[in-house]
Design a protein around this motif. Structure first.
Motif, PDB file in Angstrom:
ATOM      1  N   LYS A  95       4.536   2.407  -4.215  1.00  0.00           N
ATOM      2  CA  LYS A  95       4.632   2.513  -5.675  1.00  0.00           C
ATOM      3  C   LYS A  95       3.248   2.436  -6.314  1.00  0.00           C
ATOM      4  O   LYS A  95       2.955   3.162  -7.277  1.00  0.00           O
TER       5      LYS A  95
ATOM      6  N   ALA B 184       7.910  -3.540 -13.070  1.00  0.00           N
ATOM      7  CA  ALA B 184       7.378  -4.435 -12.043  1.00  0.00           C
ATOM      8  C   ALA B 184       6.961  -5.764 -12.671  1.00  0.00           C
ATOM      9  O   ALA B 184       6.308  -5.791 -13.720  1.00  0.00           O
TER      10      ALA B 184
ATOM     11  N   GLU C  73       7.746 -11.254  -4.455  1.00  0.00           N
ATOM     12  CA  GLU C  73       7.254 -10.859  -5.773  1.00  0.00           C
ATOM     13  C   GLU C  73       6.880  -9.384  -5.765  1.00  0.00           C
ATOM     14  O   GLU C  73       6.399  -8.856  -4.767  1.00  0.00           O
ATOM     15  N   ASP C  74       7.073  -8.704  -6.904  1.00  0.00           N
ATOM     16  CA  ASP C  74       6.657  -7.304  -6.994  1.00  0.00           C
ATOM     17  C   ASP C  74       5.159  -7.161  -6.803  1.00  0.00           C
ATOM     18  O   ASP C  74       4.679  -6.238  -6.126  1.00  0.00           O
TER      19      ASP C  74
ATOM     20  N   LYS D  43       4.422  -5.700  -3.164  1.00  0.00           N
ATOM     21  CA  LYS D  43       5.564  -5.668  -2.260  1.00  0.00           C
ATOM     22  C   LYS D  43       5.820  -4.266  -1.743  1.00  0.00           C
ATOM     23  O   LYS D  43       6.235  -4.080  -0.595  1.00  0.00           O
ATOM     24  N   GLU D  44       5.566  -3.267  -2.591  1.00  0.00           N
ATOM     25  CA  GLU D  44       5.804  -1.874  -2.216  1.00  0.00           C
ATOM     26  C   GLU D  44       4.525  -1.069  -2.469  1.00  0.00           C
ATOM     27  O   GLU D  44       4.299  -0.570  -3.568  1.00  0.00           O
TER      28      GLU D  44
END
Length: 334
Positions: free
Chosen positions: A176, A209, A123-124, A172-173
């Motif tokens: 960002k 996102a 998932e984002d 997840k990132e």
């Protein structure tokens, strides 16, 4: 996986205990709040925990060493960052920007939770929530028909959702999120004089996102004396099948009513202790009844009957029956 733990706040609602101990290091069932938090978070992921980054105020070298040791006990690197000014949640997280890459969990160290699930790392982002009776006191999320978050609403005056944000997030990132936090700071985008995490979340959402809610079974507050006593009670219930009485403890003519945690080198004589009591290491209890309470470390209590109480470290307390909250290095004698 990395965990970012902002914990620079003063914990004023838990005074006098937080006058001498940062709130995340106040102990619940024998372990600091922040230790229990990161243990539970680590158990939610099937990935190796690489690093725990703690964002603190001027807590001192002893506290910093303890935090690094907590991380290392979970097989992770412990990193210390500093927030010198209380400029909001977004600013606090951004202080750990050098550690924000790849999969990260952000968790504010003033709450605990119980849950029985694993993080979906594909998932984002996941914003963890809990259903509450009075949403007007919380930040909440609003969802579309597919269960995707469409809005973040702070303390709504009219009902929009009963899913309160509990202060635990997965991304997840992480880079960002870091970029959006930096954007708020660089452009001085503030709300009520602070940089707010919800501003960065709104920007992430606007850029595509998919942010989903994740629910927990129980959300445990550690904000004030009564809340922390209740959280201690719930945690002892969760872990009561573990060995909770240290082998070095001395118990003489004692009735223990489970669940009770007793730390190392503690001496208890002629007493009834429990249920739902945590007693820290090097503490002495004599001729007393202690129920539903936390007694911290290096403390001596005698001839008392206490319930729903928190007794701090290095306390001498003799001869009263009370519902109380006594800070560190206090002497009370009748």
């Amino acid at each position: 996986m990395k965990i970012i733990v902002p914990m620079a706040g003063r914990g004023s609602r838990l005074r006098p205990h937080t006058l001498t101990t940062p709130k995340p290091l106040v102990k619940i069932a024998g372990k600091p709040i922040v230790h229990r938090l990161v243990e539970d978070l680590a158990a939610m992921s099937d990935e190796k925990l690489e690093e725990i980054a703690f964002v603190i105020g001027d807590f001192g070298e002893i506290v910093e060493k303890e935090l690094v040791e907590i991380a290392e006990s979970l097989g992770a690197k412990g990193t210390i960052y500093y927030q010198d000014e209380p400029l909001g949640t977004a600013h606090a997280i951004l202080c750990a920007g050098d550690s924000m890459d790849g999969n990260i969990i952000v968790a504010f160290a003033d709450t605990l939770f119980k849950a029985d699930f694993a993080i979906d790392k594909f998932e984002d982002g996941i914003i963890y929530t809990q259903k509450v009776e009075d949403p007007s006191a919380f930040g909440v999320v609003k969802l579309d028909n597919d269960g995707i978050i469409t809005d973040f609403v702070e303390k709504p005056s009219e009902f929009v959702s009963d899913q309160a944000i509990i202060g635990i997030y997965y991304f997840k990132e992480g880079e960002k999120l870091r970029d959006e936090l930096q954007y708020l700071v660089d452009n001085n985008i503030m709300n009520d004089g602070e940089y707010q995490l919800t501003g960065a979340l709104e920007n992430l959402k606007a850029k595509g996102a998919r942010l989903k809610p994740g629910t927990v079974d129980e959300w445990l507050d550690c904000g004030n004396k009564d809340a922390i006593v209740n959280t201690n009670q719930r945690y002892l219930t969760y872990i009561q099948d573990q060995e909770l009485v240290h082998e070095s403890a001395v118990l003489d003519n004692v009735v223990l009513i489970s669940p009770v945690y007793v730390g190392e080198n503690t001496v208890i004589k002629n007493a009834v202790v429990g249920p739902y009591v945590s007693v820290g290491k090097n503490t002495n209890i004599e001729n007393s009844v202690v129920q539903n309470s936390i007694v911290q470390e290096d403390t001596d209590i005698r001839k008392v009957n206490i319930e729903n109480s928190v007794v701090g470290n290095h306390v001498v307390y003799t001869g009263r029956s009370k519902d109380l909250s006594i800070g560190d290095f206090t002497s009370v004698r009748e």
